[in-house]
Scaffold this motif. Structure first.
Motif, PDB file in Angstrom:
ATOM      1  N   GLU A 107      -8.692   3.238  -3.310  1.00 20.13           N
ATOM      2  CA  GLU A 107      -8.107   4.561  -3.076  1.00 20.13           C
ATOM      3  C   GLU A 107      -8.158   4.913  -1.574  1.00 20.13           C
ATOM      4  N   LYS A 108      -9.290   4.570  -0.945  1.00 19.04           N
ATOM      5  CA  LYS A 108      -9.479   4.857   0.479  1.00 19.04           C
ATOM      6  C   LYS A 108      -8.456   4.059   1.324  1.00 19.04           C
ATOM      7  N   LEU A 109      -8.287   2.788   0.973  1.00 15.17           N
ATOM      8  CA  LEU A 109      -7.324   1.946   1.702  1.00 15.17           C
ATOM      9  C   LEU A 109      -5.915   2.525   1.588  1.00 15.17           C
ATOM     10  N   LYS A 110      -5.595   2.965   0.394  1.00 12.62           N
ATOM     11  CA  LYS A 110      -4.266   3.558   0.162  1.00 12.62           C
ATOM     12  C   LYS A 110      -4.102   4.799   1.056  1.00 12.62           C
ATOM     13  N   GLN A 111      -5.130   5.647   1.063  1.00 14.31           N
ATOM     14  CA  GLN A 111      -5.034   6.873   1.867  1.00 14.31           C
ATOM     15  C   GLN A 111      -4.940   6.570   3.366  1.00 14.31           C
ATOM     16  N   GLU A 112      -5.551   5.452   3.784  1.00 14.75           N
ATOM     17  CA  GLU A 112      -5.513   5.094   5.207  1.00 14.75           C
ATOM     18  C   GLU A 112      -4.233   4.343   5.584  1.00 14.75           C
ATOM     19  N   GLY A 113      -3.341   4.180   4.617  1.00  9.29           N
ATOM     20  CA  GLY A 113      -2.033   3.580   4.913  1.00  9.29           C
ATOM     21  C   GLY A 113      -2.003   2.065   4.868  1.00  9.29           C
ATOM     22  N   TYR A 114      -3.006   1.440   4.277  1.00  5.40           N
ATOM     23  CA  TYR A 114      -2.993  -0.026   4.161  1.00  5.40           C
ATOM     24  C   TYR A 114      -2.167  -0.445   2.943  1.00  5.40           C
ATOM     25  N   GLU A 146       4.418 -12.856  -0.612  1.00  2.00           N
ATOM     26  CA  GLU A 146       5.272 -12.442   0.514  1.00  2.00           C
ATOM     27  C   GLU A 146       4.807 -11.052   0.920  1.00  2.00           C
ATOM     28  N   LEU A 147       4.395 -10.891   2.166  1.00  4.77           N
ATOM     29  CA  LEU A 147       3.929  -9.569   2.592  1.00  4.77           C
ATOM     30  C   LEU A 147       4.966  -8.919   3.490  1.00  4.77           C
ATOM     31  N   LYS A 148       5.405  -7.722   3.115  1.00  2.00           N
ATOM     32  CA  LYS A 148       6.369  -7.012   3.968  1.00  2.00           C
ATOM     33  C   LYS A 148       5.589  -6.148   4.960  1.00  2.00           C
ATOM     34  N   HIS A 149       4.268  -6.114   4.796  1.00  2.00           N
ATOM     35  CA  HIS A 149       3.435  -5.252   5.646  1.00  2.00           C
ATOM     36  C   HIS A 149       2.471  -6.123   6.444  1.00  2.00           C
ATOM     37  N   ARG A 150       2.159  -5.655   7.665  1.00  2.00           N
ATOM     38  CA  ARG A 150       1.278  -6.453   8.535  1.00  2.00           C
ATOM     39  C   ARG A 150      -0.124  -5.839   8.611  1.00  2.00           C
ATOM     40  N   LYS A 151      -0.303  -4.733   7.890  1.00  2.00           N
ATOM     41  CA  LYS A 151      -1.604  -4.062   7.895  1.00  2.00           C
ATOM     42  C   LYS A 151      -2.057  -3.969   6.439  1.00  2.00           C
ATOM     43  N   THR A 171      -5.693 -17.492   3.451  1.00  2.00           N
ATOM     44  CA  THR A 171      -4.241 -17.602   3.289  1.00  2.00           C
ATOM     45  C   THR A 171      -3.531 -16.358   3.834  1.00  2.00           C
ATOM     46  N   LEU A 172      -4.168 -15.198   3.628  1.00  2.91           N
ATOM     47  CA  LEU A 172      -3.514 -13.941   4.019  1.00  2.91           C
ATOM     48  C   LEU A 172      -3.576 -13.700   5.528  1.00  2.91           C
ATOM     49  N   LEU A 173      -4.695 -14.105   6.128  1.00  2.00           N
ATOM     50  CA  LEU A 173      -4.948 -13.759   7.534  1.00  2.00           C
ATOM     51  C   LEU A 173      -3.810 -14.095   8.508  1.00  2.00           C
ATOM     52  N   PRO A 174      -3.234 -15.315   8.453  1.00  2.00           N
ATOM     53  CA  PRO A 174      -2.158 -15.617   9.419  1.00  2.00           C
ATOM     54  C   PRO A 174      -0.905 -14.763   9.222  1.00  2.00           C
ATOM     55  N   LYS A 175      -0.788 -14.088   8.089  1.00  2.68           N
ATOM     56  CA  LYS A 175       0.437 -13.333   7.803  1.00  2.68           C
ATOM     57  C   LYS A 175       0.359 -11.883   8.259  1.00  2.68           C
ATOM     58  N   VAL A 176      -0.807 -11.456   8.780  1.00  6.93           N
ATOM     59  CA  VAL A 176      -0.965 -10.025   9.083  1.00  6.93           C
ATOM     60  C   VAL A 176      -1.524  -9.794  10.492  1.00  6.93           C
ATOM     61  N   THR A 177      -1.409  -8.529  10.940  1.00  2.00           N
ATOM     62  CA  THR A 177      -2.009  -8.185  12.236  1.00  2.00           C
ATOM     63  C   THR A 177      -3.328  -7.427  12.046  1.00  2.00           C
ATOM     64  N   GLU A 178      -3.467  -6.842  10.890  1.00  2.13           N
ATOM     65  CA  GLU A 178      -4.701  -6.107  10.616  1.00  2.13           C
ATOM     66  C   GLU A 178      -5.100  -6.316   9.160  1.00  2.13           C
TER      67      GLU A 178
END
Ligand code: SF4
Length: 275
Positions: A107-114, A146-151, A171-178
């Motif tokens: 819930e916290k992650l969702k509220q923080e925009g992740y 497939e991630l459309k988000h980088r955070k 696996t996820l790490l190279p696909k994101v910035t945060e």
């Protein structure tokens, strides 16, 4: 034949708590329902049904506000909880506090925009509940995700094994910035897997006791199987004597929803086997 039985096996804290709460509810209230089977163990659930705890899969089956509904240790989606409250039924929330903690992180992650990625089994009730807290901006981890988000925010199912979680994070790490990670894997899961592995290393075969519908038992079985011949049994009835030809050491472990009596019956049976 020497028998090694894991100390960390059988009912976990969350399951014991849910059963205790269900038993208390039975004493106090008339019509008690469990939303889905209370635990993933057919024999035990049948016993509970005999005692009067009825299982429903859909809250629309609750026609009367006098009913008492038990939310099992896996937890439920917030939307279903809200509907239950609206119906006015008596709610016994047996969501394991460790699962609740995972729900709050989501819930916290969702509220923080992740964008929230849940690592776990897609059809598992705990994962479905967690996704409910994550809302639309979320997905269940899969190899080709497939991630459309980088955070992104990452939360594992409480009964996931660490190897699987590391792999997902790698696996996820190279696909994101945060990436923000909450490690919600339960200590009981870690101890159970560690001990099962230690036993599997020193025995000839492993028996893993628990429901075929229990995800954590199935995972224990798969882990043991990658080291030694292993058998996933639901009860003593599934054991075949020919498994033990020439076997000198047998290991036993059990999932988080396996009653102690079922483990004891298997141990007693093995004590009387001649190899
Ligand atoms: S395995 Fe851990 S998180 Fe899951 S119900 Fe048991 S104690 Fe709770």
């Amino acid at each position: 034949m020497k028998i090694y039985c894991a100390r960390h096996s059988g009912f976990c804290f969350g399951v014991k708590r849910a059963i205790r709460m269900a038993m208390d509810a039975m004493q106090k209230y008339k019509s008690v329902y469990s939303l889905g089977p209370l635990i993933h163990n057919r024999d035990f659930v049948a016993e509970l049904e005999k005692k009067g705890i009825r299982i429903i899969e859909d809250i629309n089956e609750l026609k009367n506000s006098d009913y008492t509904v038990i939310i099992r240790s896996h937890g439920i989606k917030p939307t279903i909880l809200a509907k239950l409250k609206k119906k006015g039924v008596n709610i016994i929330d047996a969501t394991c506090p460790k699962v609740r903690r995972a729900q709050l992180y989501v819930e916290k992650l969702k509220q923080e925009g992740y964008f929230v990625v849940i690592v776990g089994e897609k059809d598992h009730p705990e994962v479905r509940g967690l996704l409910g807290y994550a809302g639309e901006n979320s997905a269940i981890y899969s190899e080709g995700i497939e991630l459309k988000h980088r955070k992104i925010g990452v939360v594992p199912q409480t009964t996931l094994d660490f190897e699987h979680f590391y792999h997902a994070v790698k696996t996820l790490l190279p696909k994101v910035t945060e990436m923000k990670i909450y490690n919600t894997i339960c200590d009981e899961t870690i101890l159970r897997i560690k001990e099962a592995l230690a036993i599997a290393r020193k025995v000839d075969i492993m028996l893993v006791i628990g429901g075929k519908n229990s995800a954590n038992t199935t995972r224990l079985y798969q882990i043991c199987k990658s080291f030694k011949p292993a058998y996933h049994i639901e009860s003593v009835k599934d054991i075949k004597k020919n498994w033990f030809k020439g076997v000198k050491r047998v290991g036993i472990t059990a999932g988080a929803s396996t009653p102690d009596e079922q483990i004891a019956k298997v141990v007693n049976y093995l004590k009387n086997i001649k190899t």
